[in-house]
Enzyme design. Structure first.
Site, short mmCIF file in Angstrom:
data_model
loop_
_atom_site.label_atom_id
_atom_site.label_comp_id
_atom_site.label_asym_id
_atom_site.label_seq_id
_atom_site.Cartn_x
_atom_site.Cartn_y
_atom_site.Cartn_z
N LYS A 200 0.84 -1.20 0.00
CA LYS A 200 0.00 0.00 0.00
C LYS A 200 0.88 1.25 0.00
CE LYS A 200 -3.41 2.38 2.77
NZ LYS A 200 -4.31 2.38 3.93
N GLU A 206 10.43 -4.92 4.47
CA GLU A 206 10.45 -6.34 4.11
C GLU A 206 10.11 -6.54 2.64
OE1 GLU A 206 8.98 -5.03 6.74
OE2 GLU A 206 9.02 -6.37 8.48
N GLY A 260 -4.88 -1.57 5.01
CA GLY A 260 -4.13 -2.73 4.54
C GLY A 260 -4.77 -4.05 4.92
N ARG A 261 -5.24 -4.17 6.15
CA ARG A 261 -5.79 -5.46 6.61
C ARG A 261 -7.20 -5.71 6.09
NH1 ARG A 261 -4.40 -2.05 10.55
NH2 ARG A 261 -5.94 -1.11 11.92
N GLU A 346 -4.53 -6.08 15.05
CA GLU A 346 -3.95 -4.81 14.63
C GLU A 346 -5.01 -3.70 14.74
OE1 GLU A 346 -0.52 -4.43 11.56
OE2 GLU A 346 -2.30 -3.87 10.44
N HIS A 377 -6.47 -32.51 18.60
CA HIS A 377 -5.34 -33.35 19.00
C HIS A 377 -4.15 -32.49 19.40
CE1 HIS A 377 -7.30 -37.09 17.87
NE2 HIS A 377 -7.93 -36.31 16.99
N LYS A 489 9.69 -0.89 14.18
CA LYS A 489 10.30 -0.63 12.87
C LYS A 489 11.46 0.35 13.03
CE LYS A 489 6.10 -0.99 10.05
NZ LYS A 489 5.17 -0.26 9.20
O1 F6P Z 1 3.34 -2.48 9.68
C1 F6P Z 1 2.04 -2.88 9.62
C2 F6P Z 1 1.49 -2.65 8.26
O2 F6P Z 1 1.44 -1.28 8.01
C3 F6P Z 1 0.14 -3.29 8.06
O3 F6P Z 1 -0.89 -2.54 8.54
C4 F6P Z 1 0.11 -3.49 6.58
O4 F6P Z 1 -0.87 -4.41 6.20
C5 F6P Z 1 1.53 -3.98 6.35
O5 F6P Z 1 2.31 -3.23 7.26
C6 F6P Z 1 2.05 -3.83 4.96
O6 F6P Z 1 2.06 -2.51 4.54
P1 F6P Z 1 2.23 -2.15 3.02
O7 F6P Z 1 1.09 -2.73 2.28
O8 F6P Z 1 2.22 -0.64 2.98
O9 F6P Z 1 3.53 -2.70 2.54
#
Ligand code: F6P
Length: 499
Positions: A200, A206, A260-261, A346, A377, A489
């Site tokens: 987003k 990452e 995002g979620r 979140e 189990h 972060k």
């Molecule tokens: O760090 C959390 C977060 O901002 C989430 O809310 C989001 O889904 C995820 O990182 C990924 O963010 P992006 O889509 O901006 O890479």
């Protein structure tokens, strides 16, 4: 209409719920069932796609009335309207919260429609093989590079709908662990692989690290010019995407008003759409929209997400339950809990209210679980005989997709047996061995779908989205920001600099 900001503990309903809890604490559901005819029928709800039996909760009709009063006094109705009307209810980030607009085909925003058409056209070209890779071969593998909401939603849905899947193999790279990337690349041929970079913000460490590693691997084998046939991006940050070297025609837009979620319904779901085809993707959206209408229109007493949200508040704040388990009895939903953890925790893992004041009550519970019967189990012992109260949602499909009725009969019997065992325990039985006593009286909901279809899955996900909204709205917290992830972060960056 402003988003209400009412401290729930100052309402009359909350005070009455405290008194009511004192009376309910010792009440056994086994007795409620014995004394009330028609409890199950009265405490069941049905929409076209999902049904809910909530009779196995530690509640009476008075509890329900009081919880409903709590929703009324905290002005949940205004909060729901404010969300759907596109008010800026994510005030801390000055944003609307309109993921529901992504699935409203009757009133679709032109930009959503345009992006959906682009998703359709692109996914069809990939599936039908008209989109060729740099050596003229068709695409066989798709790699979604994203994390959090840019990974969990699409990964969960693609897995959940694998029955409807075509010939494409879809991979998800999320963890910045280089081994995760390398293990995935090991299986791939650059000539036939499409990479979708989903972020987003297009700033996530990452995702960008993984995308760079993948790009290097690709360019080494295929050359820079081949990128345009093999890399696409989904983002709100079109400038950063362009600077990364992805062409506008290969860029799928999303918007700030989609959290995002809650974004699997947007172009973030492109990998899913490629895997199951546009028609199924549209059914997923339409199923979710049906639940949106139910949530918007059903009176609180018959409103599934409202009821589930209020029950969660009842347990978390009055019984002091700290966790909720979710046990889907279908292997297709093996990634559902992972997805739900982000959606719920979140959103509602907050401790400052909408007036900027630290809360004096509990907010979001820990959400956890796994598929039944595996859970039986593994950890279900603790639900039956442990000391913690863990309200549990069971999710069951009436019919399996591949037939195998003997399996489905066993699966169904196990699911229903667990809800019954949690309820009844060994109540009324003369059990001599104290280790074999089951207290019962453990609350659970039973959610049923006829089969796991794109539509019913859409409705199920939307139901949980709205449950999460209800919890946050009534508890007077902001559910749509996530400042809590920022400090870690920053600290990680400091560690990087010092290394
Ligand atoms: O760090 C959390 C977060 O901002 C989430 O809310 C989001 O889904 C995820 O990182 C990924 O963010 P992006 O889509 O901006 O890479």
């Amino acid at each position: 209409m402003a988003f209400p900001k009412i401290n729930p503990t100052t309402t009359k309903a909350w005070i009455k719920l405290e008194e009511h809890y004192a009376a309910m604490r010792g009440v056994k559901m086994q007795d409620l069932f014995a004394n009330e005819t028609g409890r199950k029928e009265r405490m069941s709800l049905k929409t076209d796609l999902v049904s809910l039996d909530f009779s196995k909760n530690r509640i009476t009709s008075q509890t329900l009335d009081l919880l409903q009063s709590l929703a009324e006094e905290t002005k949940l109705d205004e909060a729901i309207k404010a969300q759907f009307n596109g008010e800026v209810i994510n005030e801390t980030e000055s944003r609307q919260v309109l993921h529901t607009a992504l699935r409203d085909f009757d009133a679709m925003k032109p930009e959503v429609n345009a992006t959906l058409s682009k998703i359709k056209e692109f996914s069809e070209a990939i599936i039908q093989g008209t989109h060729k890779g740099y050596t003229g071969k068709t695409i066989t593998d798709i790699v979604n590079i994203g994390i959090g909401g840019s990974d969990l939603g699409p990964a969960m849905v693609t897995e959940a709908l694998s029955y409807y899947k075509n010939h494409l193999t879809v991979h998800y790279i999320s963890n910045v662990d280089g081994d995760h990337v390398c293990e995935t690349l090991k299986k791939l041929d650059p000539e036939t692989t499409l990479f979708i970079i989903v972020s987003k913000t297009f700033t996530t460490q990452e995702t960008l690290t993984n995308a760079n590693t993948v790009r290097q691997w690709f360019v080494q084998k295929a050359g820079e010019n081949a990128i345009e046939k093999h890399f696409v991006a989904v983002s709100t940050n079109l400038t950063a995407v362009a600077a990364y070297g992805i062409l506008a025609q290969n860029t799928f837009t999303m918007w700030n008003w989609v959290g995002g979620r809650f974004s699997l319904w947007s172009a973030v779901g492109l990998s899913t759409c490629c895997a199951i085809g546009y028609a199924h993707f549209e059914q997923l959206l339409k199923g979710a929209h049906q639940m949106d209408i139910h949530f918007k229109e059903a009176p609180f007493s018959e409103n599934m997400p409202v009821l589930l949200g209020l029950l969660s508040i009842w347990y978390t704040n009055f019984f002091k339950a700290e966790t909720e388990a979710v046990l889907p009895y279908t292997q297709y939903l093996s990634k559902f809990v992972d997805y739900l953890q982000q959606a719920s925790m979140e959103s509602n893992g907050k401790s400052v209210d909408r007036n900027g004041t630290p809360v004096t009550y509990q907010t979001g519970p820990v959400v956890w679980g796994n598929t039944g019967t595996n859970a039986q189990h593994a950890f279900i012992q603790l639900l039956h005989q442990g000391t913690l109260l863990i309200p549990t949602d069971f999710i069951l499909c009436t019919d399996s997709l591949h037939g195998k009725k003997n399996h489905q009969d066993i699966l169904t019997a196990n699911c229903l047996a667990q809800t019954e065992a949690l309820l009844m325990g060994t109540y009324g039985e003369d059990v001599a061995n104290p280790y074999q006593v089951f207290e019962g009286n453990k609350p659970s909901n039973l959610l049923r779908l006829d089969t796991l279809s794109p539509e019913s899955l859409g409705a199920l996900i939307a139901m949980y989205e709205h449950k999460i909204f209800v919890q946050g709205a009534v508890l007077n917290i902001y559910s749509f920001d996530q400042f809590g992830v920022e400090l870690g972060k920053k600290m990680a960056n400091r560690h990087l600099i010092n290394q």
